[in-house]
Design an enzyme around this catalytic site. Structure first.
Site, mmCIF file in Angstrom:
data_model
loop_
_atom_site.group_PDB
_atom_site.id
_atom_site.type_symbol
_atom_site.label_atom_id
_atom_site.label_comp_id
_atom_site.label_asym_id
_atom_site.label_seq_id
_atom_site.Cartn_x
_atom_site.Cartn_y
_atom_site.Cartn_z
ATOM 1 N N GLU A 220 0.849 -1.362 -0.204
ATOM 2 C CA GLU A 220 -0.118 -0.096 -0.279
ATOM 3 C C GLU A 220 0.986 1.199 0.126
ATOM 4 O OE1 GLU A 220 -3.274 -0.198 0.248
ATOM 5 O OE2 GLU A 220 -3.413 -2.316 -0.311
ATOM 6 N N CYS A 254 -1.836 9.663 2.135
ATOM 7 C CA CYS A 254 -1.655 8.554 0.995
ATOM 8 C C CYS A 254 -2.401 8.655 0.436
ATOM 9 C CB CYS A 254 -1.335 6.897 1.178
ATOM 10 S SG CYS A 254 -2.949 6.453 1.923
HETATM 11 P P1 NAD Z 1 8.165 4.833 5.441
HETATM 12 O O1 NAD Z 1 7.982 4.346 3.577
HETATM 13 O O2 NAD Z 1 9.510 5.717 5.541
HETATM 14 O O3 NAD Z 1 8.322 3.694 6.320
HETATM 15 C C1 NAD Z 1 6.800 3.389 6.497
HETATM 16 C C2 NAD Z 1 6.836 1.824 7.474
HETATM 17 O O4 NAD Z 1 8.354 1.438 7.013
HETATM 18 C C3 NAD Z 1 7.577 2.411 9.332
HETATM 19 O O5 NAD Z 1 7.412 1.689 9.830
HETATM 20 C C4 NAD Z 1 9.656 2.362 8.569
HETATM 21 O O6 NAD Z 1 9.915 1.866 10.378
HETATM 22 C C5 NAD Z 1 8.760 1.096 7.981
HETATM 23 N N1 NAD Z 1 10.121 0.767 7.310
HETATM 24 C C6 NAD Z 1 11.300 1.898 7.083
HETATM 25 N N2 NAD Z 1 12.847 1.535 6.092
HETATM 26 C C7 NAD Z 1 12.425 -0.112 6.250
HETATM 27 C C8 NAD Z 1 12.805 -1.028 5.122
HETATM 28 N N3 NAD Z 1 13.712 -0.541 4.291
HETATM 29 N N4 NAD Z 1 12.077 -2.026 5.016
HETATM 30 C C9 NAD Z 1 11.460 -2.580 5.961
HETATM 31 N N5 NAD Z 1 10.489 -1.046 6.685
HETATM 32 C C10 NAD Z 1 11.392 -0.624 7.014
HETATM 33 O O7 NAD Z 1 6.718 5.563 5.239
HETATM 34 P P2 NAD Z 1 6.447 6.313 6.554
HETATM 35 O O8 NAD Z 1 6.803 8.124 6.223
HETATM 36 O O9 NAD Z 1 5.778 6.080 7.218
HETATM 37 O O10 NAD Z 1 4.791 6.781 5.633
HETATM 38 C C11 NAD Z 1 4.101 7.946 4.196
HETATM 39 C C12 NAD Z 1 4.474 6.787 3.109
HETATM 40 O O11 NAD Z 1 3.219 5.881 2.953
HETATM 41 C C13 NAD Z 1 3.781 8.150 1.812
HETATM 42 O O12 NAD Z 1 4.281 7.209 0.582
HETATM 43 C C14 NAD Z 1 1.886 7.577 1.774
HETATM 44 O O13 NAD Z 1 1.983 8.179 0.978
HETATM 45 C C15 NAD Z 1 2.548 5.644 1.970
HETATM 46 N N6 NAD Z 1 0.727 5.306 2.944
HETATM 47 C C16 NAD Z 1 0.312 4.960 1.880
HETATM 48 C C17 NAD Z 1 -0.829 4.265 2.271
HETATM 49 C C18 NAD Z 1 -1.981 3.652 1.709
HETATM 50 O O14 NAD Z 1 -2.611 2.933 1.865
HETATM 51 N N7 NAD Z 1 -1.330 3.057 0.622
HETATM 52 C C19 NAD Z 1 -1.745 4.591 3.684
HETATM 53 C C20 NAD Z 1 -0.681 5.433 4.357
HETATM 54 C C21 NAD Z 1 1.040 5.838 4.078
#
Ligand code: NAD
Length: 477
Positions: A220, A254
């Site tokens: 997602e 998002c």
């Molecule tokens: P992010 O990708 O930085 O982090 C998301 C999660 O992944 C966190 O729990 C983080 O600790 C973990 N993480 C970070 N690096 C990782 C790695 N290399 N391997 C595995 N896990 C890792 O995202 P964010 O800043 O928390 O959220 C913002 C982003 O999420 C935006 O791009 C937004 O559009 C997207 N988002 C999408 C949805 C959806 O339903 N499609 C919903 C909410 C947010």
């Protein structure tokens, strides 16, 4: 074993134990699934206050009513919908056996069976919803789960981990807390399915790690969701609805409208109506309890960098409400960047904060060409009263979902799939599609007592009759 995990080694041990318990228990019945779903529902109801306070403090200002609406009620809706429908979703799905076996008493069906243990990685912007809404489908499908909340909203993660630790057998549901390193280790575990919500960049890394163990993923992700205000739209109404959507969670959503396309002759009317709508909702930014703060200093600096770049490149930037940002406050007015150059950060990066880009157009086909030249967005919005134009937009674009004449409405439906396409993600959750996503669709064929193959000459040693019978069936009918 403590449900509150802190290291990846502990996750590995727990995952192995969950899988063993899963194999031992076999497919769980509807009553067990409902019990697990109800336990999460009860947790949210009982802990609502602590969870909402934790989110408020993590953001440095997020209205408790908004926390309840977005995260608690949003998750509760998914969980209750799953609880109330799981029995129907679980039913075996009869399929016709092929001839002549259908005439001989064969039976066939598809059985939706749980996959085992599912890992769920969540984000900070909706710190409960991104974990517990997919969890609804995961538990309804009869799986066990381990959650990995975002470290950015650390208080919320700690409260959730403690509450789950108190109420759940870790063999059914547990939480591991930690940052990027824990996330990386988590994505490398041999789960039976992995759900990741987050950025497209991290999503690529998660999928690479999951591929090492052939773990199926639901991703997602984010992106730049466009809104097209057609010439037939009620401009003031479109501006008002877009203002409500854009200001929600200060753009940290998002599906927040990122790029808004407006016909060139409607530009000023749109700006005037948009500004008036924002001011009626949020007369001021700094100190306004209704406005959600930008989550932390790092994200504030990212947003400031996008704006500085747009200004440097000569773009017009309007503030709604029109007040100078207070540097020590992360409650910022929305910045509307008008017609920035293509090569600016606001045109290249997902905004995910209090910024919106307004782009004027003269013809719709070039707007669609521009949208289609970008990665597939998570959401697309169309405003207009012209059915032919609406069909044209829908049939010439692709996005995770669409809302017509409003924004951010389609993800709120609990009986319709929510997910992205292309760079905005793969797979989906919510409703029966979520249940199916986290189930294995297992085809079962039950043979009849009578086996006609030898009598009908269909087995070796093959004779002329077999060849003729096969030839007779090769026809275009
Ligand atoms: P992010 O990708 O930085 O982090 C998301 C999660 O992944 C966190 O729990 C983080 O600790 C973990 N993480 C970070 N690096 C990782 C790695 N290399 N391997 C595995 N896990 C890792 O995202 P964010 O800043 O928390 O959220 C913002 C982003 O999420 C935006 O791009 C937004 O559009 C997207 N988002 C999408 C949805 C959806 O339903 N499609 C919903 C909410 C947010």
């Amino acid at each position: 074993m403590n449900a509150n995990l802190r290291s990846i080694d502990e996750v590995g041990v727990l995952l192995a134990a969950q899988r063993k318990a899963f194999d031992h228990e076999g497919t769980v019945d509807a009553a067990t699934r409902k019990r697990r779903l109800q336990a999460v529902i009860d947790l949210l109801v009982a802990e609502q206050q602590t969870l909402v306070e934790a989110m408020d403090s993590d953001f440095g200002g997020r209205h408790p009513g908004y926390g309840l609406m977005n995260d608690i009620l949003g998750a509760l809706a998914s969980l209750k919908h799953a609880r109330d429908h799981v029995e129907g979703w679980m039913q075996r799905d009869p399929r016709p056996a092929f001839p002549p076996y259908d005439q001989l008493g064969a039976e066939a069906w598809v059985q939706y069976q749980p996959k085992g243990s599912v890992g769920i990685i969540g984000t900070w912007n909706a710190p409960l919803f991104t974990l517990l809404s997919p969890l609804a489908g995961v538990l309804a499908a009869g799986n066990r789960a381990i959650l990995k909340p975002s470290e950015v909203t650390g208080n919320t993660a700690a409260v959730l981990a403690a509450a789950i630790g108190e109420r759940f057998d870790p063999l059914e549901l547990a939480v591991v807390t930690g940052g990027v390193e824990v996330g990386q280790g988590f994505a490398s575990q041999p789960f039976d399915h992995l759900v990741f919500t987050g950025s497209t960049v991290v999503g690529r890394d998660v999928m690479r790690r999951a591929a090492e163990n052939l773990v199926p993923v639901t991703l997602e992700l984010g992106g730049k969701s466009p809104a097209i205000v057609g010439r037939s739209a009620d401009i003031a109404d479109a501006a008002r609805r877009l203002a409500i959507a854009k200001m929600t969670n200060s753009g940290q959503i998002c599906v927040s409208p990122d790029l808004v396309y407006i016909a060139v002759e409607h530009k000023q009317a749109f700006i005037d109506a948009f500004r008036a709508a924002v001011i009626s909702l949020y007369p001021n930014a700094n100190g306004n309890p209704d406005l959600v703060a930008v989550v932390n200093e790092r994200h504030q600096q990212r947003i400031d960098r996008y704006l500085a770049d747009a200004l440097e490149q000569g773009a017009e930037v309007l503030r709604c409400p029109d007040e100078a940002p207070v540097p020590e406050s992360r409650k910022r007015p929305l910045s509307v960047v008008v017609n920035p150059p293509l090569r600016s950060l606001v045109m290249e990066e997902e905004l995910f904060g209090p910024i919106m880009v307004l782009l004027t157009y003269s013809d719709l086909p070039s707007v669609l060409a521009e949208i289609n030249a970008r990665p597939r967005p998570l959401a697309l919005y169309y405003f207009g009263q012209n059915p032919a134009e609406q069909d044209y937009v829908l049939s010439h674009t692709l996005s995770g979902g669409v809302t017509i004449n409003d924004a951010m409405m389609h993800p709120a439906m609990h009986d319709a799939p929510f997910g992205g396409v292309g760079a905005s993600g793969m797979g989906h959750y919510h409703g029966r599609e979520g249940f199916r996503q986290f189930s294995h669709a297992r085809t079962v064929f039950k043979a009849p007592a009578y086996d006609p193959r030898a009598e009908w000459g269909l087995l070796p040693p093959y004779g002329e009759q077999f060849l003729m019978a096969m030839r007779a069936q090769v026809n275009p009918g």
